[in-house]
Design a protein around this motif. Sequence first.
Motif, PDB file in Angstrom:
ATOM      1  N   SER A 141     155.854  72.084 -16.714  1.00  0.00           N
ATOM      2  CA  SER A 141     157.021  71.925 -15.831  1.00  0.00           C
ATOM      3  C   SER A 141     158.260  72.656 -16.366  1.00  0.00           C
ATOM      4  O   SER A 141     159.273  72.715 -15.691  1.00  0.00           O
ATOM      5  N   GLU A 182     142.301  75.604 -17.504  1.00  0.00           N
ATOM      6  CA  GLU A 182     141.647  74.486 -18.190  1.00  0.00           C
ATOM      7  C   GLU A 182     140.301  74.858 -18.783  1.00  0.00           C
ATOM      8  O   GLU A 182     139.738  74.092 -19.555  1.00  0.00           O
ATOM      9  N   GLN A 212     150.004  72.497 -22.530  1.00  0.00           N
ATOM     10  CA  GLN A 212     150.109  73.358 -23.704  1.00  0.00           C
ATOM     11  C   GLN A 212     148.747  73.498 -24.353  1.00  0.00           C
ATOM     12  O   GLN A 212     147.901  72.625 -24.219  1.00  0.00           O
ATOM     13  N   ALA A 227     140.134  73.543 -30.017  1.00  0.00           N
ATOM     14  CA  ALA A 227     139.689  72.391 -29.227  1.00  0.00           C
ATOM     15  C   ALA A 227     140.364  71.127 -29.736  1.00  0.00           C
ATOM     16  O   ALA A 227     139.768  70.329 -30.432  1.00  0.00           O
ATOM     17  N   VAL A 228     141.647  70.992 -29.454  1.00  0.00           N
ATOM     18  CA  VAL A 228     142.335  69.746 -29.806  1.00  0.00           C
ATOM     19  C   VAL A 228     143.033  69.213 -28.559  1.00  0.00           C
ATOM     20  O   VAL A 228     143.469  69.951 -27.702  1.00  0.00           O
ATOM     21  N   SER A 229     143.121  67.899 -28.525  1.00  0.00           N
ATOM     22  CA  SER A 229     143.741  67.264 -27.363  1.00  0.00           C
ATOM     23  C   SER A 229     145.223  67.071 -27.629  1.00  0.00           C
ATOM     24  O   SER A 229     145.639  66.775 -28.734  1.00  0.00           O
ATOM     25  N   LEU A 230     146.032  67.249 -26.595  1.00  0.00           N
ATOM     26  CA  LEU A 230     147.475  67.034 -26.721  1.00  0.00           C
ATOM     27  C   LEU A 230     147.862  65.970 -25.711  1.00  0.00           C
ATOM     28  O   LEU A 230     147.021  65.400 -25.045  1.00  0.00           O
ATOM     29  N   GLU A 231     149.135  65.705 -25.585  1.00  0.00           N
ATOM     30  CA  GLU A 231     149.564  64.739 -24.572  1.00  0.00           C
ATOM     31  C   GLU A 231     149.131  65.236 -23.197  1.00  0.00           C
ATOM     32  O   GLU A 231     149.332  66.412 -22.873  1.00  0.00           O
ATOM     33  N   PRO A 232     148.544  64.366 -22.383  1.00  0.00           N
ATOM     34  CA  PRO A 232     148.017  64.851 -21.097  1.00  0.00           C
ATOM     35  C   PRO A 232     149.100  65.300 -20.119  1.00  0.00           C
ATOM     36  O   PRO A 232     148.792  65.965 -19.145  1.00  0.00           O
ATOM     37  N   PHE A 233     150.369  64.961 -20.401  1.00  0.00           N
ATOM     38  CA  PHE A 233     151.402  65.375 -19.458  1.00  0.00           C
ATOM     39  C   PHE A 233     152.081  66.673 -19.870  1.00  0.00           C
ATOM     40  O   PHE A 233     153.024  67.109 -19.237  1.00  0.00           O
ATOM     41  N   LEU A 234     151.603  67.288 -20.958  1.00  0.00           N
ATOM     42  CA  LEU A 234     152.134  68.590 -21.342  1.00  0.00           C
ATOM     43  C   LEU A 234     151.066  69.645 -21.122  1.00  0.00           C
ATOM     44  O   LEU A 234     149.930  69.465 -21.530  1.00  0.00           O
ATOM     45  N   ARG A 270     148.175  70.612 -11.815  1.00  0.00           N
ATOM     46  CA  ARG A 270     148.805  70.698 -10.495  1.00  0.00           C
ATOM     47  C   ARG A 270     149.037  72.149 -10.117  1.00  0.00           C
ATOM     48  O   ARG A 270     149.005  73.028 -10.972  1.00  0.00           O
TER      49      ARG A 270
END
Lengths: 160, 317
Positions: free
Chosen positions: B188, B272, B145, B136-143, B212
């Motif tokens: 992507s 998710e 992973q 449960a760790v957050s990463l960059e929201p645009f990746l 997406r």
Amino acid sequence: MNEARVNYFVLIFSIFLGLFLELLPAPTWASWFKPEWLLLVILFWIMYAPSKLNVTLAWILGLILDALTGTLLGEHALAMLITSFLFLKLQRRFKLYPIWQQCLFILLFVFLYQFTIFIIQGAIDQLPGSYFYWGTCLTSMIIWPWIYVLLRDWNKKFVK
Amino acid sequence: MSQMINVSNEEHTLLFKHNTAAAWRFVFLFLISIVLMIYDHRSSQTEKLHSSLTTLVAPLQFSISKPIEIAEWLKSSFSTHQQLTQENTNLKSQLLLQKAEMQKIISLQKENKQLRALLRSTPTLQTNYQVAQILAVSLEPFLAQVILDKGKKQYVYKGQPVIDSTGLMGQVIQVGDLTSRVMLVSDSRSAIPVQDERTGVRAIVIGQGPGRLLKLINVPQTSDIRVGDELTTSGLGLKFPIGYPVGKVLKVENYPGQHFSTISVRPAANLEKSRQVLLIEQKSEAEIKEAKQDLKNISKEQEQDQKLRQTLGNTNL
């Protein structure tokens, strides 16, 4: 100009806290608005004690952020480097600004930080897919006064 | 405004007089980061560096994730007896259903084996699974992973496919000692060779970013893909094993004047929501090479077979 005395425990602990907060999980919609905790902490220490936290350290922390978030190695590092270097130039005057003006400049610097990352992401053809990406600037701006007051008072308490 | 610029210029020169070293350091680090990024993007030789960095930051990730897991555990341990018994009965009935399904599958497997033996084709690869937790760790929201709590110590390797209970999640892209990083199908950079279950049309599914839909690319407008079709991994490319669901066709748009259809695909896996995933253990690289060789041989054999059949006029087989 005389520099404030710094308690190293507070300095190191706040940096770790910044890293922790960067990693704190959040639902997808909220993660777009997550403030740039680590950047704000670094900017605070550059403002407060520029001789203690130099640009190299900011760069290394950016590199750690790259390893944590999985972006290209050097991406956050470069953004951190540019932002902190320019901030260092402004630091002496920034200290004297009223808090609302500081907030505006923080907005500008966080925007610069994000813009650097945005450009690099564009260069490798992986642009963030949402305009919410820029929401981070606003939340960082809103959170700045709290970080400023908290870290300053906390440091003062330990130095005495 | 002009005043401000003047002031900053003064300070600029002042700062440079005092701090030429800092300026040089800035230039030096600037160049290093750019070289590092280009090298990281272009070359695959940074794997070792990535792996050691992943190992380095693993404790941080674990220390964030553990308290959250403990909180979840506490929440579940305070649930009422009634809830637990109800859940238990639900699970039992589910298990019963699945056991019944299993019986069918076992007989089908036997039949399949026999048929394959009759056709003299190679048996399907045996696969093993390993359960892993998503940290449960957050990463960059645009990746797109996630981080798994299994690494080199548990024999996770780069390129290993990851599934959840409903479909394909993605593949491992970085392995540290204790953790590994998974690129989800919605990233992507992700591309997966798939096959339409209904018609057998092959295509490639690419991701368009987290949250997406996926996209089916390079599909001619004439090919038979309809809304609601299930897409499964085709096994071409030898990265993903054959037959795992990837997604469902959500929308097919044909624009006259364009070569290809625009097809949106909803991912089958809960990208998710899933917390527990399965790592599929495939063969080692040497064995994959061997399998590739085998495939070539098989296709040659099949060609020969077909020629033989054509000459014999036997189309029953």
